[in-house]
Scaffold this motif. Sequence first.
Motif, PDB file in Angstrom:
ATOM      1  N   ALA A 135       0.805  -1.223   0.000  1.00  0.00           N
ATOM      2  CA  ALA A 135       0.000   0.000   0.000  1.00  0.00           C
ATOM      3  C   ALA A 135       0.838   1.273   0.000  1.00  0.00           C
ATOM      4  O   ALA A 135       0.295   2.375  -0.133  1.00  0.00           O
ATOM      5  CB  ALA A 135      -0.947   0.018   1.201  1.00  0.00           C
ATOM      6  N   SER A 136       2.151   1.151   0.141  1.00  0.00           N
ATOM      7  CA  SER A 136       3.015   2.333   0.106  1.00  0.00           C
ATOM      8  C   SER A 136       3.433   2.689  -1.321  1.00  0.00           C
ATOM      9  O   SER A 136       4.305   3.526  -1.527  1.00  0.00           O
ATOM     10  CB  SER A 136       4.262   2.105   0.962  1.00  0.00           C
ATOM     11  N   LEU A 137       2.809   2.084  -2.295  1.00  0.00           N
ATOM     12  CA  LEU A 137       3.178   2.304  -3.699  1.00  0.00           C
ATOM     13  C   LEU A 137       3.062   3.781  -4.094  1.00  0.00           C
ATOM     14  O   LEU A 137       2.281   4.550  -3.508  1.00  0.00           O
ATOM     15  CB  LEU A 137       2.325   1.440  -4.618  1.00  0.00           C
ATOM     16  N   GLN A 138       3.846   4.147  -5.122  1.00  0.00           N
ATOM     17  CA  GLN A 138       3.931   5.546  -5.549  1.00  0.00           C
ATOM     18  C   GLN A 138       3.402   5.792  -6.965  1.00  0.00           C
ATOM     19  O   GLN A 138       3.275   6.950  -7.378  1.00  0.00           O
ATOM     20  CB  GLN A 138       5.391   6.010  -5.481  1.00  0.00           C
ATOM     21  N   THR A 139       3.109   4.760  -7.724  1.00  0.00           N
ATOM     22  CA  THR A 139       2.551   4.955  -9.066  1.00  0.00           C
ATOM     23  C   THR A 139       1.257   5.749  -8.957  1.00  0.00           C
ATOM     24  O   THR A 139       0.367   5.389  -8.176  1.00  0.00           O
ATOM     25  CB  THR A 139       2.295   3.604  -9.753  1.00  0.00           C
ATOM     26  N   LYS A 140       1.144   6.811  -9.740  1.00  0.00           N
ATOM     27  CA  LYS A 140      -0.008   7.716  -9.631  1.00  0.00           C
ATOM     28  C   LYS A 140      -0.878   7.665 -10.875  1.00  0.00           C
ATOM     29  O   LYS A 140      -0.404   7.473 -11.996  1.00  0.00           O
ATOM     30  CB  LYS A 140       0.467   9.150  -9.400  1.00  0.00           C
ATOM     31  N   ALA A 141      -2.167   7.867 -10.652  1.00  0.00           N
ATOM     32  CA  ALA A 141      -3.130   8.032 -11.735  1.00  0.00           C
ATOM     33  C   ALA A 141      -3.907   9.321 -11.448  1.00  0.00           C
ATOM     34  O   ALA A 141      -4.534   9.447 -10.399  1.00  0.00           O
ATOM     35  CB  ALA A 141      -4.073   6.844 -11.813  1.00  0.00           C
ATOM     36  N   VAL A 142      -3.831  10.274 -12.370  1.00  0.00           N
ATOM     37  CA  VAL A 142      -4.452  11.582 -12.188  1.00  0.00           C
ATOM     38  C   VAL A 142      -5.472  11.798 -13.292  1.00  0.00           C
ATOM     39  O   VAL A 142      -5.200  11.537 -14.471  1.00  0.00           O
ATOM     40  CB  VAL A 142      -3.390  12.701 -12.218  1.00  0.00           C
ATOM     41  N   LEU A 143      -6.673  12.287 -12.908  1.00  0.00           N
ATOM     42  CA  LEU A 143      -7.696  12.569 -13.913  1.00  0.00           C
ATOM     43  C   LEU A 143      -7.348  13.830 -14.682  1.00  0.00           C
ATOM     44  O   LEU A 143      -7.019  14.867 -14.102  1.00  0.00           O
ATOM     45  CB  LEU A 143      -9.062  12.741 -13.248  1.00  0.00           C
ATOM     46  N   ASP A 144      -7.435  13.717 -15.993  1.00  0.00           N
ATOM     47  CA  ASP A 144      -7.256  14.864 -16.874  1.00  0.00           C
ATOM     48  C   ASP A 144      -8.406  14.835 -17.869  1.00  0.00           C
ATOM     49  O   ASP A 144      -8.350  14.132 -18.883  1.00  0.00           O
ATOM     50  CB  ASP A 144      -5.912  14.780 -17.600  1.00  0.00           C
ATOM     51  N   GLY A 145      -9.473  15.566 -17.541  1.00  0.00           N
ATOM     52  CA  GLY A 145     -10.680  15.514 -18.357  1.00  0.00           C
ATOM     53  C   GLY A 145     -11.326  14.148 -18.260  1.00  0.00           C
ATOM     54  O   GLY A 145     -11.687  13.693 -17.178  1.00  0.00           O
ATOM     55  N   SER A 182      -6.585   2.808  -6.334  1.00  0.00           N
ATOM     56  CA  SER A 182      -7.618   2.405  -7.289  1.00  0.00           C
ATOM     57  C   SER A 182      -7.051   1.408  -8.286  1.00  0.00           C
ATOM     58  O   SER A 182      -5.841   1.376  -8.541  1.00  0.00           O
ATOM     59  CB  SER A 182      -8.158   3.628  -8.045  1.00  0.00           C
ATOM     60  N   LEU A 183      -7.942   0.598  -8.851  1.00  0.00           N
ATOM     61  CA  LEU A 183      -7.569  -0.372  -9.887  1.00  0.00           C
ATOM     62  C   LEU A 183      -7.961   0.183 -11.251  1.00  0.00           C
ATOM     63  O   LEU A 183      -9.133   0.500 -11.485  1.00  0.00           O
ATOM     64  CB  LEU A 183      -8.280  -1.707  -9.657  1.00  0.00           C
ATOM     65  N   ILE A 184      -6.985   0.285 -12.149  1.00  0.00           N
ATOM     66  CA  ILE A 184      -7.224   0.871 -13.460  1.00  0.00           C
ATOM     67  C   ILE A 184      -6.743  -0.090 -14.535  1.00  0.00           C
ATOM     68  O   ILE A 184      -5.625  -0.625 -14.464  1.00  0.00           O
ATOM     69  CB  ILE A 184      -6.521   2.239 -13.593  1.00  0.00           C
ATOM     70  N   VAL A 218      -5.556   6.445 -20.401  1.00  0.00           N
ATOM     71  CA  VAL A 218      -6.637   5.494 -20.652  1.00  0.00           C
ATOM     72  C   VAL A 218      -7.957   6.178 -20.316  1.00  0.00           C
ATOM     73  O   VAL A 218      -7.989   7.141 -19.535  1.00  0.00           O
ATOM     74  CB  VAL A 218      -6.474   4.206 -19.800  1.00  0.00           C
ATOM     75  N   PRO A 219      -9.061   5.730 -20.897  1.00  0.00           N
ATOM     76  CA  PRO A 219     -10.357   6.374 -20.624  1.00  0.00           C
ATOM     77  C   PRO A 219     -10.729   6.352 -19.150  1.00  0.00           C
ATOM     78  O   PRO A 219     -10.358   5.436 -18.408  1.00  0.00           O
ATOM     79  CB  PRO A 219     -11.334   5.538 -21.457  1.00  0.00           C
ATOM     80  N   ARG A 220     -11.489   7.348 -18.748  1.00  0.00           N
ATOM     81  CA  ARG A 220     -11.960   7.463 -17.367  1.00  0.00           C
ATOM     82  C   ARG A 220     -12.725   6.206 -16.947  1.00  0.00           C
ATOM     83  O   ARG A 220     -12.685   5.793 -15.792  1.00  0.00           O
ATOM     84  CB  ARG A 220     -12.855   8.707 -17.244  1.00  0.00           C
ATOM     85  N   GLY A 221     -13.404   5.574 -17.898  1.00  0.00           N
ATOM     86  CA  GLY A 221     -14.202   4.387 -17.601  1.00  0.00           C
ATOM     87  C   GLY A 221     -13.395   3.127 -17.377  1.00  0.00           C
ATOM     88  O   GLY A 221     -13.967   2.056 -17.135  1.00  0.00           O
ATOM     89  N   ASN A 222     -12.070   3.221 -17.431  1.00  0.00           N
ATOM     90  CA  ASN A 222     -11.228   2.041 -17.221  1.00  0.00           C
ATOM     91  C   ASN A 222     -10.956   1.743 -15.755  1.00  0.00           C
ATOM     92  O   ASN A 222     -10.267   0.774 -15.433  1.00  0.00           O
ATOM     93  CB  ASN A 222      -9.887   2.200 -17.942  1.00  0.00           C
ATOM     94  N   ILE A 223     -11.498   2.542 -14.856  1.00  0.00           N
ATOM     95  CA  ILE A 223     -11.327   2.261 -13.426  1.00  0.00           C
ATOM     96  C   ILE A 223     -12.330   1.195 -13.008  1.00  0.00           C
ATOM     97  O   ILE A 223     -13.475   1.171 -13.479  1.00  0.00           O
ATOM     98  CB  ILE A 223     -11.498   3.547 -12.583  1.00  0.00           C
TER      99      ILE A 223
END
Length: 378
Positions: A135-145, A182-184, A218-223
């Motif tokens: 859970a200490s992972l650093q890979t980030k996923a940020v929403l852009d539109g 989150s899972l993407i 990737v599309p927003r719907g991929n979460i």
Amino acid sequence: MDFRFTEEQQLWSDTLHTFMEREVGREYIRKHDESREFPDEAYQKIADRGWLGLLIPEQYGGLDADPVMYAIFCEAIAKYSLDFAAAVMTSMFTATNIANHGTEEQREAYLPGFLQGRTKFSISITEPGAGSDAASLQTKAVLDGDEWVLNGNKVFCSGAHLPDTVITVLARTGPDKHKGLSLILVPNTAPGVDIRKLNTIVRRSLGTTEIFLTDVRVPRGNIIGEPGTGWAYIGEHLEYERLSLAASYVGNARTALDDTIHYTKDRTQFGRPLSSFQVLKHRMAENECEVEAARLLVYNAATKMARGERALKEVSMAKVFAADTAFKTSFNGMQALGGYAQLPEYDMERYFREAKHAMVGGGANEIQRSIIAKEMGL
């Protein structure tokens, strides 16, 4: 409690073992281990029989099997190789998460191809700086539109390089250690995904990789589910994963012990069979006790899960004990076979390599013991 199989469960077990002996076989497994090639033909045979859908609800085309039937499956397909079992099981976890927590659009897009054997999945959790403390992972996923933008570095992602594979990336979408994950779903061909296969002593046919994610969109719907639910879904995944791993360790330990027994009965030294020497007899007798005890732990955990009960302690107990048992059994097999144990055609060196990985993969033995202690209130 009595864990003897019902007539239906025994028939299922017999069917699977016959399949492994006649439709897959030792030579096939050995060939793909040595060549480091994915076992496509055997994987497709499993898909064609509908077995990839064991954990998928019937409404989505699956078999909706209970945890006991699933454990029987995992024990049997690991008969000749833990790596082969992993090649089958790895995709099943993500498919189950999509079935249970995904949107209708995701189910329609991914599950038919998965059940047919065309679409595969890889789960990507571990990072260079986040192993046991995942859970200490650093890979980030940020929403852009309407898109998620992913950046980070993952490692030991089994099967991520295979054709038509979708990687389920556990990424940080918020600041909270656990509720910010989150899972993407990320296709492995997406621009910015750099996958490098690792030259490991195990996972030789499935393959494991390091992944670099650079501005991957990737599309927003991929979460899968809502943002922040990834850790909870991984928790569900890990309970099934540890059950499946423990069952597979039992299946492979059984073969390793049977191979040792067969060899020591046939091999003669000092004028008598090796099996007549007390030191080897006692080792094999001890291994027999351990394999059967590990099997009971597996089906105890599976039975509790089948009742819908929480079984974190039970799956952790099964996983750690079965991993230790697989290692001890293959180690003793290596000793009994002597120089021949080093030859691939005797299979024992593969059992030994894969059993050592069993003590680390899917949650190290030390972590399992900490979970067990916590569940005991310690």
